[in-house]
Design a protein around this motif. Sequence first.
Motif, PDB file in Angstrom:
ATOM      1  N   GLY A 197      26.633   3.433  21.808  1.00 12.21           N
ATOM      2  CA  GLY A 197      27.348   3.409  20.543  1.00 12.21           C
ATOM      3  C   GLY A 197      28.724   2.782  20.636  1.00 12.21           C
ATOM      4  N   GLN A 198      29.216   2.596  21.852  1.00 10.28           N
ATOM      5  CA  GLN A 198      30.552   2.034  22.047  1.00 10.28           C
ATOM      6  C   GLN A 198      30.529   0.522  21.870  1.00 10.28           C
ATOM      7  OE1 GLN A 198      32.278   3.267  25.767  1.00 10.28           O
ATOM      8  NE2 GLN A 198      33.852   1.661  25.752  1.00 10.28           N
ATOM      9  N   ARG A 199      31.548  -0.014  21.218  1.00  9.65           N
ATOM     10  CA  ARG A 199      31.699  -1.462  21.077  1.00  9.65           C
ATOM     11  C   ARG A 199      32.440  -1.999  22.293  1.00  9.65           C
ATOM     12  NH1 ARG A 199      29.541  -5.143  17.883  1.00  9.65           N
ATOM     13  NH2 ARG A 199      31.556  -6.221  17.803  1.00  9.65           N
ATOM     14  N   ILE A 200      31.882  -3.042  22.918  1.00  9.57           N
ATOM     15  CA  ILE A 200      32.529  -3.630  24.080  1.00  9.57           C
ATOM     16  C   ILE A 200      32.617  -5.142  23.916  1.00  9.57           C
ATOM     17  CG2 ILE A 200      31.870  -1.796  25.684  1.00  9.57           C
ATOM     18  CD1 ILE A 200      29.563  -3.496  26.631  1.00  9.57           C
ATOM     19  N   VAL A 201      33.540  -5.746  24.643  1.00 13.36           N
ATOM     20  CA  VAL A 201      33.745  -7.192  24.587  1.00 13.36           C
ATOM     21  C   VAL A 201      33.442  -7.786  25.955  1.00 13.36           C
ATOM     22  CG1 VAL A 201      35.469  -7.011  22.765  1.00 13.36           C
ATOM     23  CG2 VAL A 201      36.194  -6.948  25.163  1.00 13.36           C
ATOM     24  N   ARG A 202      33.288  -9.087  25.996  1.00 17.75           N
ATOM     25  CA  ARG A 202      33.003  -9.761  27.268  1.00 17.75           C
ATOM     26  C   ARG A 202      34.112  -9.489  28.276  1.00 17.75           C
ATOM     27  NH1 ARG A 202      31.585 -15.833  27.400  1.00 17.75           N
ATOM     28  NH2 ARG A 202      31.162 -15.166  29.536  1.00 17.75           N
ATOM     29  N   ASP A 224       5.241   3.854  18.256  1.00 17.76           N
ATOM     30  CA  ASP A 224       5.339   4.045  19.703  1.00 17.76           C
ATOM     31  C   ASP A 224       6.703   4.668  20.005  1.00 17.76           C
ATOM     32  OD1 ASP A 224       4.611   3.921  22.360  1.00 17.76           O
ATOM     33  OD2 ASP A 224       5.226   1.831  22.621  1.00 17.76           O
ATOM     34  N   LEU A 225       6.705   5.920  20.468  1.00 19.07           N
ATOM     35  CA  LEU A 225       7.932   6.695  20.648  1.00 19.07           C
ATOM     36  C   LEU A 225       8.413   6.620  22.094  1.00 19.07           C
ATOM     37  CD1 LEU A 225       6.770   9.826  18.628  1.00 19.07           C
ATOM     38  CD2 LEU A 225       8.292   8.012  17.816  1.00 19.07           C
ATOM     39  N   HIS A 226       9.660   6.183  22.272  1.00 17.90           N
ATOM     40  CA  HIS A 226      10.249   6.067  23.608  1.00 17.90           C
ATOM     41  C   HIS A 226      11.622   6.719  23.637  1.00 17.90           C
ATOM     42  CE1 HIS A 226       7.480   3.254  25.731  1.00 17.90           C
ATOM     43  NE2 HIS A 226       7.143   2.937  24.493  1.00 17.90           N
ATOM     44  N   SER A 227      12.137   6.918  24.864  1.00 17.64           N
ATOM     45  CA  SER A 227      13.519   7.363  25.069  1.00 17.64           C
ATOM     46  C   SER A 227      13.992   6.810  26.407  1.00 17.64           C
ATOM     47  CB  SER A 227      13.620   8.892  25.017  1.00 17.64           C
ATOM     48  OG  SER A 227      12.801   9.492  25.993  1.00 17.64           O
ATOM     49  N   GLY A 228      15.174   7.242  26.849  1.00 14.63           N
ATOM     50  CA  GLY A 228      15.777   6.635  28.025  1.00 14.63           C
ATOM     51  C   GLY A 228      15.199   7.056  29.357  1.00 14.63           C
ATOM     52  N   GLY A 229      14.321   8.050  29.371  1.00 14.89           N
ATOM     53  CA  GLY A 229      13.764   8.496  30.638  1.00 14.89           C
ATOM     54  C   GLY A 229      14.815   9.098  31.548  1.00 14.89           C
ATOM     55  N   ALA A 230      14.501   9.167  32.837  1.00 19.95           N
ATOM     56  CA  ALA A 230      15.404   9.807  33.794  1.00 19.95           C
ATOM     57  C   ALA A 230      16.621   8.957  34.106  1.00 19.95           C
ATOM     58  CB  ALA A 230      14.646  10.119  35.085  1.00 19.95           C
ATOM     59  N   GLY A 231      16.525   7.641  33.918  1.00 15.48           N
ATOM     60  CA  GLY A 231      17.580   6.766  34.401  1.00 15.48           C
ATOM     61  C   GLY A 231      18.587   6.299  33.383  1.00 15.48           C
ATOM     62  N   TYR A 232      18.334   6.523  32.075  1.00 15.61           N
ATOM     63  CA  TYR A 232      19.172   5.907  31.057  1.00 15.61           C
ATOM     64  C   TYR A 232      19.492   6.872  29.920  1.00 15.61           C
ATOM     65  CZ  TYR A 232      17.854   1.591  33.397  1.00 15.61           C
ATOM     66  OH  TYR A 232      17.665   0.619  34.347  1.00 15.61           O
ATOM     67  N   GLU A 233      20.583   6.553  29.236  1.00 12.04           N
ATOM     68  CA  GLU A 233      20.891   7.198  27.964  1.00 12.04           C
ATOM     69  C   GLU A 233      20.889   6.117  26.893  1.00 12.04           C
ATOM     70  OE1 GLU A 233      24.269   9.934  25.689  1.00 12.04           O
ATOM     71  OE2 GLU A 233      24.709   9.069  27.662  1.00 12.04           O
ATOM     72  N   TYR A 234      20.134   6.362  25.828  1.00 12.97           N
ATOM     73  CA  TYR A 234      19.990   5.383  24.753  1.00 12.97           C
ATOM     74  C   TYR A 234      20.697   5.847  23.486  1.00 12.97           C
ATOM     75  CZ  TYR A 234      16.767   1.720  26.312  1.00 12.97           C
ATOM     76  OH  TYR A 234      16.216   0.623  26.912  1.00 12.97           O
ATOM     77  N   LEU A 235      21.182   4.881  22.744  1.00 11.64           N
ATOM     78  CA  LEU A 235      21.608   5.127  21.375  1.00 11.64           C
ATOM     79  C   LEU A 235      20.347   5.345  20.547  1.00 11.64           C
ATOM     80  CD1 LEU A 235      23.984   4.964  19.250  1.00 11.64           C
ATOM     81  CD2 LEU A 235      23.335   2.552  18.980  1.00 11.64           C
ATOM     82  N   PRO A 236      20.252   6.426  19.764  1.00 11.92           N
ATOM     83  CA  PRO A 236      19.053   6.597  18.938  1.00 11.92           C
ATOM     84  C   PRO A 236      18.853   5.392  18.020  1.00 11.92           C
ATOM     85  CG  PRO A 236      20.303   8.630  19.010  1.00 11.92           C
ATOM     86  CD  PRO A 236      21.159   7.582  19.658  1.00 11.92           C
ATOM     87  N   MET A 237      17.669   4.787  18.102  1.00 11.45           N
ATOM     88  CA  MET A 237      17.377   3.585  17.324  1.00 11.45           C
ATOM     89  C   MET A 237      15.941   3.633  16.831  1.00 11.45           C
ATOM     90  SD  MET A 237      19.153   0.526  19.573  1.00 11.45           S
ATOM     91  CE  MET A 237      18.067   0.769  20.987  1.00 11.45           C
ATOM     92  N   THR A 238      15.727   3.059  15.673  1.00 12.62           N
ATOM     93  CA  THR A 238      14.387   2.898  15.132  1.00 12.62           C
ATOM     94  C   THR A 238      14.152   1.411  14.933  1.00 12.62           C
ATOM     95  OG1 THR A 238      12.943   3.401  13.250  1.00 12.62           O
ATOM     96  CG2 THR A 238      15.306   3.390  12.813  1.00 12.62           C
ATOM     97  N   GLY A 239      13.081   0.888  15.527  1.00 12.91           N
ATOM     98  CA  GLY A 239      12.941  -0.553  15.622  1.00 12.91           C
ATOM     99  C   GLY A 239      11.702  -1.125  14.966  1.00 12.91           C
ATOM    100  N   PHE A 240      11.774  -2.405  14.651  1.00 12.61           N
ATOM    101  CA  PHE A 240      10.664  -3.131  14.035  1.00 12.61           C
ATOM    102  C   PHE A 240      10.686  -4.567  14.548  1.00 12.61           C
ATOM    103  CE2 PHE A 240      14.399  -3.708  11.472  1.00 12.61           C
ATOM    104  CZ  PHE A 240      14.367  -5.031  11.068  1.00 12.61           C
TER     105      PHE A 240
END
Length: 357
Positions: free
Chosen positions: A307-312, A184-200
């Motif tokens: 892709g950016q690392r963030i902290v609380r 099932d292939l998805h992406s961020g659509g009009a509202g989001y930018e996603y980190l490229p990921m392959t999931g299980f």
Amino acid sequence: MHATIPFDREYQNATGRPIPHLPNHPITHPPIPPHPRPLAPATLSPMSSITTFSDLPSEQGRHELSIPIGDGRSRPSLPVRFHRGAALHPLLAVTAMVHGDEYEGFGGVLQLWKRIERRRISGSVLMLPVCNSAAARAATRRTPDALDGLDLARVFPGSARGSFTRRLARRIWDLVAPADVLVDLHSGGAGYEYLPMTGFYRARDREIAECFPIRTLWKIPSNPGVLSYELVRRGRRAMGTEFAGEARSDPRGVAACTKGLLRIMHHLKMIAAPPRATAIQRRRLLTKTSYQLTDRSGWFVRSVAPGQRIVRRQPIGEWIDEDLNRSTLTCRDAGTVTAVRTLPRVDAGDYLVVTGR
């Protein structure tokens, strides 16, 4: 009085006078023969309509099919591409544009259809490049409100007697449920930018997810109504991807989709040789996902990137409310940013940042 044909310069220059003709008898030209259309591959069947999995053609070759939804006139049909090899199984099913504003998967499926045109295949490939035609035509994530306004990715396995989106989900479900593997292939659509990921979801499907030339592996969270999750719940093999977004068709995402699908076909022993892919020395595995939602409407201007690392408590962007009051939003959960809202306008219930760790 004689009329002049402005474009016939050669005659006028040669004779010094215009071509005479009667006003009521215009000059006519022989019709231009139509340009011959290229011949379709010999194995491509004419477009036909199906309603269930059992209607899939039993003949080897390439088949362009459609599934009528509703009355077939005011509501769009579901386009299907089916490449049947010497046997029906192993059967790989690929879905794209479950959301109507996600394009990388759509491009990848069309490229796959082209790439396997003249290949010898053991097994079959079932492709649904535009799962929600109504949303795709409106370029929206959800089905248009005029039909029911639902999110197709949240209503599987659907209902034969429900509203438009629920009936559509049921048609898709009945078609792909018998597959040996679903992607099932998805992406961020009009509202989001996603980190490229392959999931299980389950460990046994990680090897399928790793066929994609993407560094980040993602253990997909359980989410009722999602096609891949509902299939896994019933013992089937399924995985999903996320690519870029912002209503673009990123060529890198399209290429990654195509290569990943071809490598899955090789993994399933459906084709002899996989495409070349850049070796990934070290994969990043994200096993926990956190969504930071908003409970109000307003505007969000992000200051972080996938892709950016963030902290609380790290700032993630600026919030502007309906009265134009401004404040800084901070992160609730530390981790790697896997998705961020890029469309500034948001409503209650939208997620602003997704983190994984």
